[in-house]
Design an enzyme around this catalytic site. Structure first.
Site, PDB file in Angstrom:
ATOM      1  CG  HIS A  21      -0.287   0.182   2.524  1.00 52.89           C
ATOM      2  ND1 HIS A  21      -0.859   0.890   3.549  1.00 52.89           N
ATOM      3  CD2 HIS A  21       0.909  -0.235   3.011  1.00 52.89           C
ATOM      4  CE1 HIS A  21      -0.057   0.884   4.609  1.00 52.89           C
ATOM      5  NE2 HIS A  21       1.018   0.206   4.294  1.00 52.89           N
ATOM      6  CB  CYS A  40       4.581   5.116   5.002  1.00 57.02           C
ATOM      7  SG  CYS A  40       5.468   4.145   6.231  1.00 57.02           S
ATOM      8  CG  HIS A  46       5.406   0.736   2.389  1.00 57.30           C
ATOM      9  ND1 HIS A  46       4.644   1.865   2.157  1.00 57.30           N
ATOM     10  CD2 HIS A  46       5.046   0.272   3.611  1.00 57.30           C
ATOM     11  CE1 HIS A  46       3.867   2.084   3.209  1.00 57.30           C
ATOM     12  NE2 HIS A  46       4.089   1.135   4.108  1.00 57.30           N
ATOM     13  CG  HIS A  48       3.288  -3.549   5.970  1.00 55.58           C
ATOM     14  ND1 HIS A  48       4.307  -3.113   6.788  1.00 55.58           N
ATOM     15  CD2 HIS A  48       2.723  -2.434   5.439  1.00 55.58           C
ATOM     16  CE1 HIS A  48       4.346  -1.785   6.758  1.00 55.58           C
ATOM     17  NE2 HIS A  48       3.399  -1.355   5.937  1.00 55.58           N
ATOM     18  CG  ASP A  86      -2.549 -13.541   0.857  1.00 53.97           C
ATOM     19  OD1 ASP A  86      -1.572 -12.902   1.311  1.00 53.97           O
ATOM     20  OD2 ASP A  86      -2.480 -14.733   0.517  1.00 53.97           O
ATOM     21  CG  HIS A  87       0.221 -12.570  -2.312  1.00 50.45           C
ATOM     22  ND1 HIS A  87      -0.037 -13.399  -1.236  1.00 50.45           N
ATOM     23  CD2 HIS A  87       1.547 -12.649  -2.539  1.00 50.45           C
ATOM     24  CE1 HIS A  87       1.086 -13.962  -0.848  1.00 50.45           C
ATOM     25  NE2 HIS A  87       2.066 -13.524  -1.607  1.00 50.45           N
ATOM     26  CD  GLU A 131       1.815  -0.851   9.054  1.00 48.64           C
ATOM     27  OE1 GLU A 131       1.130  -0.351   8.148  1.00 48.64           O
ATOM     28  OE2 GLU A 131       2.438  -0.178   9.904  1.00 48.64           O
TER      29      GLU A 131
END
Length: 145
Positions: A21, A40, A46, A48, A86-87, A131
């Site tokens: 994100h 960020c 970037h 997580h 996810d992904h 996170e």
């Protein structure tokens, strides 16, 4: 002989997902976003490896001995968390975040709202989103302004 008193319990289950994100608010200028979010706010985003712990609460069923069937909870979490997040690029792949800044606080709210639609009424107790090991959000849903 009186029936045994109802026993209440909380049950938690964890999942992990990976997503990227960019922290960026459309309400702020590029300069304000950079000042507020720092690295960020990188235009390329970037990523997580998030960990989510969902806690439900309820009476322990005297027949099954469970608050909720773990197989059902696993399926609800798959649908509410893993499939949409996810992904994914949260900002580009998840419609909710087109207008909402993809902070961990808002990820927790998103997960809460998705789970609330699937779980039996009144059973969702808490959503905890890691996170990182140092940045953790707890959302219980009842606290609104």
């Amino acid at each position: 002989m009186a029936p045994p008193a109802a026993r209440l319990a909380r049950l938690s289950r964890a999942v992990a997902f990976s997503a990227c994100h960019r922290l960026h608010s459309k309400s702020l200028s590029d300069e304000e976003n950079q000042k507020l979010f720092g690295k960020c706010n990188n235009p390329n985003g970037h990523g997580h490896n998030y960990k989510v712990i969902v806690t439900v609460r309820g009476e322990i069923d005297p027949v099954s001995g469970m608050v909720i069937n773990l197989t059902d909870l696993k399926e609800y979490m798959q649908e509410a968390i893993m499939e949409p997040l996810d992904h994914k690029n949260l900002d580009k792949d998840v419609p909710y975040f087109a207008e909402v800044v993809s902070t961990t606080e808002n990820v927790a709210v998103f997960i809460w709202e998705n789970l609330k639609k699937l779980l039996p009424v009144g059973t969702l107790y808490k959503v905890k989103v890691y996170e990182t090991d140092q940045n953790i959000v707890v959302y219980k849903g009842e606290e609104t302004v």
